[in-house]
Motif scaffolding. Sequence first.
Motif, PDB file in Angstrom:
ATOM      1  N   ASP A  13     -42.050  44.291  19.341  1.00  0.00           N
ATOM      2  CA  ASP A  13     -42.943  43.715  18.771  1.00  0.00           C
ATOM      3  C   ASP A  13     -44.575  43.862  19.339  1.00  0.00           C
ATOM      4  O   ASP A  13     -44.613  43.113  20.248  1.00  0.00           O
ATOM      5  CB  ASP A  13     -42.771  42.596  17.837  1.00  0.00           C
ATOM      6  CG  ASP A  13     -43.672  42.297  16.732  1.00  0.00           C
ATOM      7  OD1 ASP A  13     -44.803  42.953  16.489  1.00  0.00           O
ATOM      8  OD2 ASP A  13     -43.222  41.499  15.596  1.00  0.00           O
TER       9      ASP A  13
ATOM     10  N   CYS B 272     -47.155  44.482  11.083  1.00  0.00           N
ATOM     11  CA  CYS B 272     -45.511  44.256  11.074  1.00  0.00           C
ATOM     12  C   CYS B 272     -44.722  44.782   9.791  1.00  0.00           C
ATOM     13  O   CYS B 272     -44.122  45.475   9.783  1.00  0.00           O
ATOM     14  CB  CYS B 272     -45.395  42.896  11.264  1.00  0.00           C
ATOM     15  SG  CYS B 272     -46.189  42.410  13.201  1.00  0.00           S
TER      16      CYS B 272
ATOM     17  N   ARG C  72     -42.279  47.926   9.398  1.00  0.00           N
ATOM     18  CA  ARG C  72     -41.022  47.549   9.368  1.00  0.00           C
ATOM     19  C   ARG C  72     -40.197  47.845   8.285  1.00  0.00           C
ATOM     20  O   ARG C  72     -39.216  48.734   8.388  1.00  0.00           O
ATOM     21  CB  ARG C  72     -40.493  46.096   9.918  1.00  0.00           C
ATOM     22  CG  ARG C  72     -41.022  45.926  11.229  1.00  0.00           C
ATOM     23  CD  ARG C  72     -40.911  44.531  11.493  1.00  0.00           C
ATOM     24  NE  ARG C  72     -40.950  44.259  12.727  1.00  0.00           N
ATOM     25  CZ  ARG C  72     -40.241  44.004  13.747  1.00  0.00           C
ATOM     26  NH1 ARG C  72     -38.850  44.342  13.434  1.00  0.00           N
ATOM     27  NH2 ARG C  72     -40.783  43.838  14.918  1.00  0.00           N
TER      28      ARG C  72
ATOM     29  N   TYR D 288     -37.279  50.810   7.979  1.00  0.00           N
ATOM     30  CA  TYR D 288     -35.784  50.222   7.590  1.00  0.00           C
ATOM     31  C   TYR D 288     -35.322  50.972   6.187  1.00  0.00           C
ATOM     32  O   TYR D 288     -34.146  51.008   5.847  1.00  0.00           O
ATOM     33  CB  TYR D 288     -35.886  48.812   7.055  1.00  0.00           C
ATOM     34  CG  TYR D 288     -36.220  47.979   8.324  1.00  0.00           C
ATOM     35  CD1 TYR D 288     -35.937  48.532   9.721  1.00  0.00           C
ATOM     36  CD2 TYR D 288     -36.689  46.457   8.408  1.00  0.00           C
ATOM     37  CE1 TYR D 288     -35.913  47.465  10.818  1.00  0.00           C
ATOM     38  CE2 TYR D 288     -36.830  45.926   9.418  1.00  0.00           C
ATOM     39  CZ  TYR D 288     -36.784  46.274  10.557  1.00  0.00           C
ATOM     40  OH  TYR D 288     -36.976  45.708  11.687  1.00  0.00           O
TER      41      TYR D 288
ATOM     42  N   THR E 105     -37.362  40.999  11.491  1.00  0.00           N
ATOM     43  CA  THR E 105     -37.339  42.125  10.487  1.00  0.00           C
ATOM     44  C   THR E 105     -38.767  41.806   9.740  1.00  0.00           C
ATOM     45  O   THR E 105     -39.112  42.948   9.427  1.00  0.00           O
ATOM     46  CB  THR E 105     -36.323  42.103   9.543  1.00  0.00           C
ATOM     47  OG1 THR E 105     -36.391  40.945   8.793  1.00  0.00           O
ATOM     48  CG2 THR E 105     -35.041  42.364  10.002  1.00  0.00           C
TER      49      THR E 105
ATOM     50  N   SER F 149     -34.055  43.250  17.820  1.00  0.00           N
ATOM     51  CA  SER F 149     -35.436  43.332  17.524  1.00  0.00           C
ATOM     52  C   SER F 149     -36.061  42.148  17.899  1.00  0.00           C
ATOM     53  O   SER F 149     -35.886  40.892  17.520  1.00  0.00           O
ATOM     54  CB  SER F 149     -35.582  43.393  16.136  1.00  0.00           C
ATOM     55  OG  SER F 149     -36.896  43.563  15.541  1.00  0.00           O
TER      56      SER F 149
ATOM     57  N   ASP G 110     -42.840  48.473  16.854  1.00  0.00           N
ATOM     58  CA  ASP G 110     -43.415  48.436  15.321  1.00  0.00           C
ATOM     59  C   ASP G 110     -44.824  48.771  15.078  1.00  0.00           C
ATOM     60  O   ASP G 110     -45.062  49.213  14.039  1.00  0.00           O
ATOM     61  CB  ASP G 110     -43.012  47.117  14.610  1.00  0.00           C
ATOM     62  CG  ASP G 110     -43.651  45.958  14.918  1.00  0.00           C
ATOM     63  OD1 ASP G 110     -44.238  46.013  16.189  1.00  0.00           O
ATOM     64  OD2 ASP G 110     -43.640  45.054  14.487  1.00  0.00           O
TER      65      ASP G 110
END
Length: 540
Positions: free
Chosen positions: A11, A51, A55, A59, A100, A226, A325
């Motif tokens: 991250d 973020c 993400r 995903y 996530t 993650s 990310d």
Amino acid sequence: MGKNVLWIMADQLRWDYLGCFGARHIDTPHLDRLAAKGVRFNKTYVQSPICGPSRMSFYTGRYVRSHGSTWNNVALKIGEMTLGDHLREIGVKCSLVGKTHMTPDKEGMARLGIEPDSTIGALASECGFEVIVRDDGTNHTDYPHRHGEDYDAYLRAHGFDGDNPWEEWANSAEGENGELLTGWLLKNSHLPARVPAEHSETAWLTTRGIEFIQAQGDQPWLCHLSYIKPHWPYLAPAPYNDMYGPGDLPPVVRSNAERETDHPLMKAWLDTRVCQSFSRDEVRDRVAPAYMGLIKQLDDEMGRLFDFLESTGRMEDTMIVFCSDHGDNMGDHWLGEKDLFYDCSARIPLIVYDPRPEAEATRGTLTDALVEGIDLVPTFLQYFGGEAKPHIIEGRSLQPLLHGKPTDWRAFAVSEYDYSTRQARLDLGLDQADARLTMIFDGRWKMVHVEGFAPLLYDLETDPDELSDRAPDPACAAHLQRLNAAHFHWARQHHARTTVTGAQMDLRAKRQEPHGIYIGLWDEADLAATNKILPDKASG
């Protein structure tokens, strides 16, 4: 040989803070070791430099304007298909160990009668992942509904107790008299976190990832490991807290001309608190060494993880993907945090190790192909033998690049940013609906469309540090026109037609109207020409 995927995400890790991407101020031998076995994608861009939306694009394999989760804690609407949905259709387990930043669409589930605790509801709430560990690295005292209980329980089990162990141990230091010093204050960034390195979140998540892999049987799996670091709070455990100092930092990238800009958006942005802080040398000199220490610890944990994979033979049947990310401005361009589309924020490191023999020729290579975060979902789907779904997934499989096959690749990368919650939007007096930015980058020229204001334009060939906005230069008008046309073309594409495939639309066009529907026919001869037969009741 079976097939598995270990998808590792850090991250807020900058692309240029890894040795394998050219960094000389920090040593990252373990990630460099992975890069020697795989392909480094040198021009990889996220779909948003923040973020949550970044993400959600990772995903879903879809652009931000497509999935609609434009900011942190903006729910991913119910019905959006995720990586887990696609993989479960072909018998692949899709599991999460870590962060996530997913926010579930509770209102949408309630409207449809989906119970959050049901199988469908649980998967929809967790972005399609089967949760082994959900750890978003959030202050659980202030946000008790957030995930992090597993790590709190782990700390308590190892004697690190308190009302909020995450806050009091992992993100606090101690003063000379034993008082707690919070890691949220940048002045404390040089101090060691109270938690020992072996019990930090980075080490704990690595252990949980290893435990997950050890527990797997014959079913193919994808594990999303993650990490929440090197994201703030910038506080590293010993010995990583003082491993680096101000003398180890790369030169800051900024110019006086940037600070003296007359562009309304940039002027408003530079006036925000976080940018004012990171514009000060003493702040960067205090924070960036801790940021580097967190990266160094992550690399060391990658060494432990890769040793495990090699010793157990998992390197032979597991694709390994490492990325972040988004990046971190860290004082460059007089900016703090992430945000905006400078390479320090929107460009990320991406390393892909493919264990298959077809990838032998590309091991240890670097490609400048323009890659987007949304490319990972179709890459994983193809790796596991699934059918392509271009009507849903907007990314492109990286397999041709991994196997050295010629391919018609994309001409530009796109990233989007909704700054409606940022102070700059309020200072500019904009309606929240108009606080939109879009980056169009062709590998050399980077244009930022600023809704309501003049665009920004950078030539990364002659100005790789992105210090000079070329948009006002008449000599660059043709580049602006070309990139504006690319933006307009991209925006007009189908982003929401996901329930019908292109092949089905072609078939409908070939068949014309549905059976039993006859439009524009004059007589029986016209009807016969369509090769259709009238129902009995209409035959008279």
